[in-house]
Write a protein that holds these residues in place. Structure first.
Motif, PDB file in Angstrom:
ATOM      1  N   ILE A 253       0.840  -1.249  -0.146  1.00  0.00           N
ATOM      2  CA  ILE A 253      -0.247   0.052   0.139  1.00  0.00           C
ATOM      3  C   ILE A 253       0.746   1.338   0.136  1.00  0.00           C
ATOM      4  CG2 ILE A 253      -1.529   1.245   1.401  1.00  0.00           C
ATOM      5  CD1 ILE A 253      -2.711  -1.295  -0.025  1.00  0.00           C
ATOM      6  N   ALA A 254       1.919   1.101   0.465  1.00  0.00           N
ATOM      7  CA  ALA A 254       2.888   2.426   0.824  1.00  0.00           C
ATOM      8  C   ALA A 254       3.349   2.648  -0.721  1.00  0.00           C
ATOM      9  CB  ALA A 254       4.134   2.092   1.771  1.00  0.00           C
ATOM     10  N   ALA A 255       3.921   1.478  -1.370  1.00  0.00           N
ATOM     11  CA  ALA A 255       4.471   1.816  -2.617  1.00  0.00           C
ATOM     12  C   ALA A 255       3.218   2.189  -3.485  1.00  0.00           C
ATOM     13  CB  ALA A 255       4.906   0.392  -3.107  1.00  0.00           C
ATOM     14  N   CYS A 256       2.210   1.724  -3.541  1.00  0.00           N
ATOM     15  CA  CYS A 256       1.137   2.398  -4.377  1.00  0.00           C
ATOM     16  C   CYS A 256       0.789   3.764  -4.094  1.00  0.00           C
ATOM     17  CB  CYS A 256      -0.047   1.719  -3.955  1.00  0.00           C
ATOM     18  SG  CYS A 256      -0.201   0.000  -4.851  1.00  0.00           S
ATOM     19  N   ALA A 257       0.952   4.228  -2.746  1.00  0.00           N
ATOM     20  CA  ALA A 257       0.933   5.589  -2.428  1.00  0.00           C
ATOM     21  C   ALA A 257       1.903   6.352  -2.951  1.00  0.00           C
ATOM     22  CB  ALA A 257       0.622   5.752  -0.714  1.00  0.00           C
ATOM     23  N   VAL A 258       2.992   5.949  -2.923  1.00  0.00           N
ATOM     24  CA  VAL A 258       3.921   6.921  -3.505  1.00  0.00           C
ATOM     25  C   VAL A 258       4.049   6.785  -5.043  1.00  0.00           C
ATOM     26  CG1 VAL A 258       6.808   6.715  -4.002  1.00  0.00           C
ATOM     27  CG2 VAL A 258       5.919   5.831  -1.740  1.00  0.00           C
ATOM     28  N   GLY A 259       3.617   5.857  -5.914  1.00  0.00           N
ATOM     29  CA  GLY A 259       3.225   5.787  -7.143  1.00  0.00           C
ATOM     30  C   GLY A 259       2.066   6.951  -7.653  1.00  0.00           C
ATOM     31  N   LEU A 260       1.166   6.663  -6.665  1.00  0.00           N
ATOM     32  CA  LEU A 260       0.199   7.648  -6.808  1.00  0.00           C
ATOM     33  C   LEU A 260       0.401   9.268  -6.624  1.00  0.00           C
ATOM     34  CD1 LEU A 260      -3.151   8.123  -7.589  1.00  0.00           C
ATOM     35  CD2 LEU A 260      -3.427   8.071  -5.025  1.00  0.00           C
ATOM     36  N   ALA A 261       1.141   9.456  -5.759  1.00  0.00           N
ATOM     37  CA  ALA A 261       1.573  10.906  -5.375  1.00  0.00           C
ATOM     38  C   ALA A 261       2.567  11.407  -6.679  1.00  0.00           C
ATOM     39  CB  ALA A 261       2.270  10.939  -4.152  1.00  0.00           C
ATOM     40  N   GLN A 262       3.367  10.368  -7.002  1.00  0.00           N
ATOM     41  CA  GLN A 262       4.441  10.776  -8.045  1.00  0.00           C
ATOM     42  C   GLN A 262       3.475  11.382  -9.120  1.00  0.00           C
ATOM     43  OE1 GLN A 262       7.995  10.631  -7.816  1.00  0.00           O
ATOM     44  NE2 GLN A 262       7.827  12.081  -9.571  1.00  0.00           N
ATOM     45  N   ALA A 263       2.441  10.546  -9.626  1.00  0.00           N
ATOM     46  CA  ALA A 263       1.741  10.761 -10.738  1.00  0.00           C
ATOM     47  C   ALA A 263       1.022  12.062 -10.595  1.00  0.00           C
ATOM     48  CB  ALA A 263       0.736   9.656 -11.073  1.00  0.00           C
ATOM     49  N   ALA A 264       0.499  12.320  -9.499  1.00  0.00           N
ATOM     50  CA  ALA A 264       0.208  13.743  -9.181  1.00  0.00           C
ATOM     51  C   ALA A 264       0.965  14.895  -9.392  1.00  0.00           C
ATOM     52  CB  ALA A 264      -0.554  13.624  -7.808  1.00  0.00           C
ATOM     53  N   LEU A 265       2.307  14.614  -8.703  1.00  0.00           N
ATOM     54  CA  LEU A 265       3.114  15.555  -8.954  1.00  0.00           C
ATOM     55  C   LEU A 265       3.508  15.956 -10.631  1.00  0.00           C
ATOM     56  CD1 LEU A 265       5.465  17.342  -8.002  1.00  0.00           C
ATOM     57  CD2 LEU A 265       6.980  15.568  -7.590  1.00  0.00           C
ATOM     58  N   ASP A 266       3.612  14.756 -11.109  1.00  0.00           N
ATOM     59  CA  ASP A 266       4.279  14.852 -12.637  1.00  0.00           C
ATOM     60  C   ASP A 266       3.005  15.733 -13.252  1.00  0.00           C
ATOM     61  OD1 ASP A 266       6.300  13.399 -11.773  1.00  0.00           O
ATOM     62  OD2 ASP A 266       5.487  11.531 -12.663  1.00  0.00           O
ATOM     63  N   GLU A 267       1.680  15.337 -13.000  1.00  0.00           N
ATOM     64  CA  GLU A 267       0.588  15.948 -13.590  1.00  0.00           C
ATOM     65  C   GLU A 267       0.634  17.587 -13.371  1.00  0.00           C
ATOM     66  OE1 GLU A 267      -2.729  16.339 -15.978  1.00  0.00           O
ATOM     67  OE2 GLU A 267      -1.482  14.833 -15.689  1.00  0.00           O
ATOM     68  N   ALA A 268       0.847  17.711 -12.124  1.00  0.00           N
ATOM     69  CA  ALA A 268       0.895  19.499 -11.599  1.00  0.00           C
ATOM     70  C   ALA A 268       2.010  20.151 -12.269  1.00  0.00           C
ATOM     71  CB  ALA A 268       0.821  19.450 -10.174  1.00  0.00           C
ATOM     72  N   LEU A 269       3.313  19.183 -12.164  1.00  0.00           N
ATOM     73  CA  LEU A 269       4.557  19.922 -12.866  1.00  0.00           C
ATOM     74  C   LEU A 269       4.316  20.174 -14.314  1.00  0.00           C
ATOM     75  CD1 LEU A 269       7.346  20.885 -12.206  1.00  0.00           C
ATOM     76  CD2 LEU A 269       8.069  18.539 -12.621  1.00  0.00           C
ATOM     77  N   ALA A 270       3.871  19.212 -15.016  1.00  0.00           N
ATOM     78  CA  ALA A 270       3.554  19.440 -16.318  1.00  0.00           C
ATOM     79  C   ALA A 270       2.589  20.657 -16.736  1.00  0.00           C
ATOM     80  CB  ALA A 270       2.839  18.219 -17.052  1.00  0.00           C
ATOM     81  N   PHE A 271       1.508  20.572 -15.970  1.00  0.00           N
ATOM     82  CA  PHE A 271       0.664  21.935 -16.224  1.00  0.00           C
ATOM     83  C   PHE A 271       1.170  23.195 -15.689  1.00  0.00           C
ATOM     84  CE2 PHE A 271      -2.657  24.606 -14.589  1.00  0.00           C
ATOM     85  CZ  PHE A 271      -3.760  24.634 -15.467  1.00  0.00           C
ATOM     86  N   VAL A 272       1.809  23.414 -14.765  1.00  0.00           N
ATOM     87  CA  VAL A 272       2.465  24.559 -14.505  1.00  0.00           C
ATOM     88  C   VAL A 272       3.395  24.990 -15.286  1.00  0.00           C
ATOM     89  CG1 VAL A 272       1.491  24.620 -11.870  1.00  0.00           C
ATOM     90  CG2 VAL A 272       3.926  23.781 -12.552  1.00  0.00           C
ATOM     91  N   SER A 273       4.271  24.034 -15.808  1.00  0.00           N
ATOM     92  CA  SER A 273       5.399  24.355 -16.738  1.00  0.00           C
ATOM     93  C   SER A 273       5.076  24.881 -17.962  1.00  0.00           C
ATOM     94  CB  SER A 273       6.235  23.071 -16.862  1.00  0.00           C
ATOM     95  OG  SER A 273       6.907  22.459 -15.793  1.00  0.00           O
ATOM     96  N   GLN A 274       3.848  24.801 -18.403  1.00  0.00           N
ATOM     97  CA  GLN A 274       3.348  25.182 -19.624  1.00  0.00           C
ATOM     98  C   GLN A 274       2.401  26.343 -19.488  1.00  0.00           C
ATOM     99  OE1 GLN A 274       1.276  21.744 -21.308  1.00  0.00           O
ATOM    100  NE2 GLN A 274       2.936  20.472 -20.968  1.00  0.00           N
ATOM    101  N   ARG A 275       1.849  26.794 -18.176  1.00  0.00           N
ATOM    102  CA  ARG A 275       0.896  27.678 -18.229  1.00  0.00           C
ATOM    103  C   ARG A 275       1.432  29.090 -17.642  1.00  0.00           C
ATOM    104  NH1 ARG A 275      -4.558  28.459 -18.192  1.00  0.00           N
ATOM    105  NH2 ARG A 275      -5.476  29.597 -16.508  1.00  0.00           N
TER     106      ARG A 275
END
Length: 390
Positions: A253-275
């Motif tokens: 479960i901890a590994a899944c949480a890390v993966g989910l959080a990483q996906a959220a960071l990647d999504e936010a970073l991609a968004f703010v990098s372009q806006r």
């Protein structure tokens, strides 16, 4: 801050075989999982064929012995593969973790004959497992479970209801904890129950705020008969087997949480990098840069806790306290990171056109399953108090 967007996570993989596994998983993610994740979650579809593919690819038995069809991989490698799957779609990562949890009792406590008979199909034969401990009236207090198994000649007859069962109603086998003796933890025994056993049925899946593609349902056992050869471990040993499984499952479960959080960071970073706002890229604003830095730090800390506990497990050392810490920290971090990702993306983050809102809803579940985070704090405190605190 650059405008190049997120980069792949660097992995500490000890062997060429493990590195090949990572390449295989990333290709599966790119081709089979990521393109369909949003649509299938919205429709509430469980990717059963994908799990058959994962099984045939050797990805459902990674931490188990090759002698019985497993991948012979250390837990440190397994958890990093699990993180990749969860980052692509949590239903898949969590499903692999739950399947591994369902195999744990037989792999760790079954006889050699039991393991030879059942594990190859469970680990690489396309089967999907479920783990049945919780009940409607015994969630955190699992030792008070009421499902009963009564001996009848060479068989056991099981009656009761299990609750909150991931893969309930679609699993091919269930690891079921049932009461064979008196009250309390010492009266519980583990059984391996086929998914098509007469008398076994599932209620309609629960309607959840997230994880819509992963079915969670009550499982009813009405006179389910299993031979004594499907009893796992000794009579009365079931609760200690269950706790052992949960220690390892919490790392999943901890590994899944890390993966989910990483996906959220990647999504936010991609968004703010372009806006751009106020004539400047969002990444020029210090307040947002600090948020991203905090998110990345929490993810890395959760990953480090998780892998440190896995290394203890791989070395045969006690790791229950560290597993509880990893589950507690990583899932709380995932909730914070996904919430911040929505905030960074503003109104766009709140819409279903972007995955950030789905990540936020899914993160909440991870703070609850396999022992709520309040239970994790109890586990950690008991270990700190010494033997008398257990």
């Amino acid at each position: 801050m650059t405008d190049h967007g997120p980069q792949p996570v660097e992995r500490r993989l000890p062997t060429e075989e493990a590195r090949d596994l990572l390449a295989l998983v990333r290709e599966l993610v790119r081709r089979e999982i990521a393109p369909h994740a949003a649509e299938e979650e919205e429709a509430g579809r469980f990717p059963r064929e994908l799990f058959r593919l994962l099984s045939s690819s050797g990805l459902l038995g990674l931490p188990y012995a090759g002698e019985f069809g497993g991948g012979d991989q250390p837990y440190e490698v397994y958890l990093q593969i699990l993180e990749e799957l969860a980052a692509a779609r949590l239903t898949v990562g969590l499903g692999v973790s739950v399947h591994s949890l369902a195999c744990h009792a037989l792999a760790g406590y079954g006889t050699k004959e039991q393991r030879a008979e059942h594990l190859p199909a469970m680990l690489g034969g396309g089967l999907l497992g479920a783990y049945c401990l919780s009940e409607p009236q015994s969630g955190s207090d699992a030792a008070s479970l009421r499902t009963r198994a009564v001996r009848d000649g060479g068989d056991w007859v099981l009656d009761g209801t299990k609750a909150w069962i991931t893969h309930g109603g679609i699993a091919d086998f269930y690891t079921v904890l049932a009461r064979t003796g008196g009250e309390g933890a010492r009266g519980i025994t583990a059984f391996l129950v086929p998914g098509d056993a007469p008398g076994l049925s599932a209620a309609p899946p629960e309607r959840k705020m997230g994880m819509k593609g992963s079915p969670t349902a009550q499982v009813h056992l009405d006179g389910v008969r299993v031979p004594d050869a499907r009893r796992v471990g000794d009579e009365g040993q079931g609760f200690s087997i269950a706790l052992s499984a949960l220690d390892s499952g919490r790392l999943g479960i901890a590994a899944c949480a890390v993966g989910l959080a990483q996906a959220a960071l990647d999504e936010a970073l991609a968004f703010v990098s372009q806006r751009r706002q106020f004539g400047r890229p969002l990444t020029d604003f210090q307040g947002l840069r600090f948020m991203l830095a905090d998110m990345a730090t929490q993810i890395e800390a959760g990953r480090s806790l998780c892998l440190a506990a896995a290394r203890l497990r791989d070395e045969g050392l006690p790791f229950a306290r560290q597993a509880a810490m990893a589950k507690l920290f990583a899932t709380d971090a995932a909730m914070r990171v996904t919430t911040d990702a929505v905030q960074l993306m503003g109104g766009y983050g709140y819409t279903a056109d972007f995955p950030a809102e789905r990540y936020m809803r899914e993160a909440k579940m991870l703070q609850i399953v396999e022992g709520t985070n309040q239970i994790q704090r109890m586990v950690i405190a008991r270990h700190l108090a010494g033997p008398e605190g257990h």
